[in-house]
Design a protein around this motif. Structure first.
Motif, mmCIF file in Angstrom:
data_model
loop_
_atom_site.group_PDB
_atom_site.id
_atom_site.type_symbol
_atom_site.label_atom_id
_atom_site.label_comp_id
_atom_site.label_asym_id
_atom_site.label_seq_id
_atom_site.Cartn_x
_atom_site.Cartn_y
_atom_site.Cartn_z
ATOM 1 N N GLY A 113 0.828 -1.213 0.000
ATOM 2 C CA GLY A 113 0.000 0.000 0.000
ATOM 3 C C GLY A 113 0.858 1.257 0.000
ATOM 4 O O GLY A 113 0.568 2.221 -0.718
ATOM 5 N N GLY A 131 -8.666 9.580 0.469
ATOM 6 C CA GLY A 131 -9.084 8.718 -0.632
ATOM 7 C C GLY A 131 -7.974 7.843 -1.184
ATOM 8 O O GLY A 131 -8.194 7.064 -2.114
ATOM 9 N N ARG A 132 -6.791 7.960 -0.605
ATOM 10 C CA ARG A 132 -5.635 7.272 -1.209
ATOM 11 C C ARG A 132 -5.686 5.745 -1.053
ATOM 12 O O ARG A 132 -5.349 5.024 -1.969
ATOM 13 C CB ARG A 132 -4.329 7.817 -0.607
ATOM 14 C CG ARG A 132 -4.072 9.239 -1.071
ATOM 15 C CD ARG A 132 -2.815 9.813 -0.512
ATOM 16 N NE ARG A 132 -2.827 11.261 -0.718
ATOM 17 C CZ ARG A 132 -2.013 12.110 -0.148
ATOM 18 N NH1 ARG A 132 -1.084 11.669 0.688
ATOM 19 N NH2 ARG A 132 -2.095 13.396 -0.386
ATOM 20 N N ARG A 133 -6.086 5.287 0.109
ATOM 21 C CA ARG A 133 -6.103 3.833 0.335
ATOM 22 C C ARG A 133 -7.058 3.157 -0.668
ATOM 23 O O ARG A 133 -6.727 2.138 -1.255
ATOM 24 C CB ARG A 133 -6.532 3.552 1.780
ATOM 25 C CG ARG A 133 -6.447 2.082 2.140
ATOM 26 C CD ARG A 133 -6.819 1.844 3.588
ATOM 27 N NE ARG A 133 -6.916 0.427 3.870
ATOM 28 C CZ ARG A 133 -5.911 -0.339 4.203
ATOM 29 N NH1 ARG A 133 -4.705 0.158 4.323
ATOM 30 N NH2 ARG A 133 -6.076 -1.626 4.420
ATOM 31 N N LYS A 134 -8.222 3.797 -0.878
ATOM 32 C CA LYS A 134 -9.196 3.224 -1.820
ATOM 33 C C LYS A 134 -8.603 3.206 -3.230
ATOM 34 O O LYS A 134 -8.737 2.234 -3.969
ATOM 35 C CB LYS A 134 -10.475 4.067 -1.784
ATOM 36 C CG LYS A 134 -11.580 3.546 -2.671
ATOM 37 C CD LYS A 134 -12.902 4.249 -2.357
ATOM 38 C CE LYS A 134 -13.986 3.867 -3.329
ATOM 39 N NZ LYS A 134 -13.814 4.438 -4.652
ATOM 40 N N ARG A 135 -7.910 4.287 -3.594
ATOM 41 C CA ARG A 135 -7.316 4.364 -4.932
ATOM 42 C C ARG A 135 -6.218 3.303 -5.106
ATOM 43 O O ARG A 135 -6.118 2.679 -6.165
ATOM 44 C CB ARG A 135 -6.734 5.782 -5.148
ATOM 45 C CG ARG A 135 -6.043 5.961 -6.477
ATOM 46 C CD ARG A 135 -6.996 5.801 -7.655
ATOM 47 N NE ARG A 135 -6.291 5.870 -8.934
ATOM 48 C CZ ARG A 135 -6.588 5.154 -9.997
ATOM 49 N NH1 ARG A 135 -7.593 4.290 -9.967
ATOM 50 N NH2 ARG A 135 -5.903 5.287 -11.115
ATOM 51 N N GLN A 137 -6.125 0.427 -3.629
ATOM 52 C CA GLN A 137 -6.808 -0.865 -3.797
ATOM 53 C C GLN A 137 -7.359 -1.008 -5.215
ATOM 54 O O GLN A 137 -7.316 -2.089 -5.803
ATOM 55 C CB GLN A 137 -7.918 -0.999 -2.753
ATOM 56 C CG GLN A 137 -7.334 -1.252 -1.354
ATOM 57 C CD GLN A 137 -8.398 -1.455 -0.307
ATOM 58 O OE1 GLN A 137 -9.351 -0.666 -0.239
ATOM 59 N NE2 GLN A 137 -8.240 -2.473 0.523
ATOM 60 N N GLU A 138 -7.848 0.093 -5.775
ATOM 61 C CA GLU A 138 -8.323 0.046 -7.169
ATOM 62 C C GLU A 138 -7.166 -0.294 -8.112
ATOM 63 O O GLU A 138 -7.321 -1.065 -9.055
ATOM 64 C CB GLU A 138 -8.918 1.402 -7.565
ATOM 65 C CG GLU A 138 -10.281 1.691 -6.968
ATOM 66 C CD GLU A 138 -10.734 3.117 -7.210
ATOM 67 O OE1 GLU A 138 -11.805 3.473 -6.703
ATOM 68 O OE2 GLU A 138 -10.008 3.893 -7.893
ATOM 69 N N ASP A 141 -6.233 -3.914 -7.926
ATOM 70 C CA ASP A 141 -7.225 -4.693 -8.665
ATOM 71 C C ASP A 141 -6.973 -4.591 -10.171
ATOM 72 O O ASP A 141 -7.028 -5.582 -10.901
ATOM 73 C CB ASP A 141 -8.620 -4.174 -8.305
ATOM 74 C CG ASP A 141 -9.705 -5.076 -8.847
ATOM 75 O OD1 ASP A 141 -9.532 -6.311 -8.787
ATOM 76 O OD2 ASP A 141 -10.706 -4.553 -9.367
ATOM 77 N N PRO A 147 -6.779 -6.747 -3.776
ATOM 78 C CA PRO A 147 -6.725 -5.491 -3.019
ATOM 79 C C PRO A 147 -6.605 -5.709 -1.513
ATOM 80 O O PRO A 147 -6.143 -4.835 -0.793
ATOM 81 C CB PRO A 147 -8.055 -4.816 -3.371
ATOM 82 C CG PRO A 147 -8.510 -5.465 -4.619
ATOM 83 C CD PRO A 147 -7.986 -6.861 -4.604
ATOM 84 N N GLU A 148 -7.009 -6.908 -1.060
ATOM 85 C CA GLU A 148 -6.920 -7.172 0.382
ATOM 86 C C GLU A 148 -5.479 -7.398 0.845
ATOM 87 O O GLU A 148 -5.207 -7.472 2.038
ATOM 88 C CB GLU A 148 -7.779 -8.384 0.736
ATOM 89 C CG GLU A 148 -9.260 -8.070 0.612
ATOM 90 C CD GLU A 148 -10.136 -9.272 0.876
ATOM 91 O OE1 GLU A 148 -9.623 -10.300 1.346
ATOM 92 O OE2 GLU A 148 -11.338 -9.172 0.589
#
Ligand code: SF4
Length: 337
Positions: A113, A131-135, A137-138, A141, A147-148
């Motif tokens: 990460g 919003g960085r962690r979500k990005r 993970q995207e 993917d 992403p996990e």
């Protein structure tokens, strides 16, 4: 409007050779010596050549990880040498690099990460912190990773997966150009195809342009729209992939291609293998005239005296250039119908 996104004009990179107690400069290693090319939006330009031909140095010049000794790099028509600090920050987002070795290019103490999200720390205005962690993970993917696994460390991944992490980091800032410096050379052959397929998928989805640097001619052919062949710091042939591979005009390209293994046994006997004699000369003391003349079976007196320039094929085919006084298309492999 021009579709050229990146352009190198007469790029040179000379490294000084320092000797003696006073470390005087007694010569230069001419790693890149007058390379010009264009990269169009969304295309892949393969750069191929033996180790030490200058192709990786060229990649670093395009990224401005190194300053050229001479020549210019234009991005979107803008001369990168004249860019202001803020323009340079933007340019650095638009051109990213994927390195060769997924084992050493990832910091073993950082989680995946943190590695993939590192560009957001440097370019903090791209995505707000929340919003960085979500990005990230995207992005994981997008490159085919779970992403996990965002909190895992590089050593918990295979070589191919690590290169996917490097690619995710490379595309994090939505670049327009990705310099891929031998991105699959350190991987097993079975994994190479998966990474190349991933790069092709990302190109289709994101509209990226690639400069794909490699010594493996088969890999370069698979992914490239156009191909440049380098020898001793110079581009000796440049053209559409099918022209360069099926009708190479420079003797060096012809020799390289003649050494590529042919899987079809019915074609093997139809091919003339060209065995190059001698070693690649030192880039600190390149041969006069055509640099390939010490190993070229077609060399004549003029080759030692006059340096050939990269120019279109003598039979009128444009966009297929070769730096040889006696360039002529040669079919390396007879194709069976
Ligand atoms: Fe060979 Fe002469 Fe052509 Fe150079 S210019 S590749 S030495 S034939």
């Amino acid at each position: 409007m021009s579709d050229i996104i990146l352009e190198g004009k007469d790029l040179k990179k000379y490294y000084p050779i320092k000797t003696g107690v006073l470390r005087r400069t007694t010569g230069h290693v001419k790693a890149v010596d007058g390379v010009s090319f264009e990269l169009r939006k969304g295309e892949t330009l393969g750069i191929v050549g033996e180790s030490g031909c200058g192709k990786s140095t060229l990649g670093r010049l395009l990224m401005r990880l190194e300053e050229p000794t001479d020549g210019h790099v234009f991005f979107g028509g803008e001369d990168m040498a004249k860019a202001s600090t803020s323009q340079m920050r933007k340019l650095r987002r638009d051109i990213q690099i994927v390195f060769q070795d997924p084992y050493t290019s990832l910091n073993p103490r950082m989680t995946v990460g943190d590695i993939v999200g590192e560009p957001f720390e440097i370019h903090s205005d791209v995505i707000p912190k929340g919003g960085r962690r979500k990005r990230v993970q995207e992005l994981l993917d997008l490159v085919g990773l779970n992403p996990e696994h965002i909190n895992r460390y590089p050593h918990q991944f295979s070589g191919g997966q690590r290169q996917r992490i490097g690619i995710a980091r490379g595309i994090a800032l939505n670049p327009k150009v990705l310099i891929c410096d031998e991105p699959v050379s350190a991987l097993d052959v079975s994994v190479q195809a998966q990474v190349v397929n991933l790069l092709e998928k990302l190109q289709n989805e994101l509209g990226l342009a690639y400069v794909f640097i490699a010594h493996d001619l088969s890999v370069v052919r698979h992914i490239s729209d156009r191909v440049g062949v380098m020898y001793l710091g110079k581009l000796v042939e440049l053209g559409e992939e099918d022209q360069v591979y099926e009708h190479p005009t420079h003797p060096y390209t012809q020799a390289l291609l003649s050494a590529v293994p042919v899987p079809d046994p019915t074609l093997r006997g139809k091919r003339d293998q060209i065995v190059l004699v001698g070693d690649v000369p030192s880039p600190a003391n390149p041969p006069s005239g055509c640099r390939f003349h010490t190993r070229c079976w077609r060399a004549q007196d003029v080759c030692k005296a006059e340096e050939p320039i990269l120019q279109d094929r003598p039979d009128g085919v444009t966009q297929h250039r070769s730096a040889c006084h006696f360039a002529e298309p040669r079919t390396v492999v007879e194709r069976s119908e």
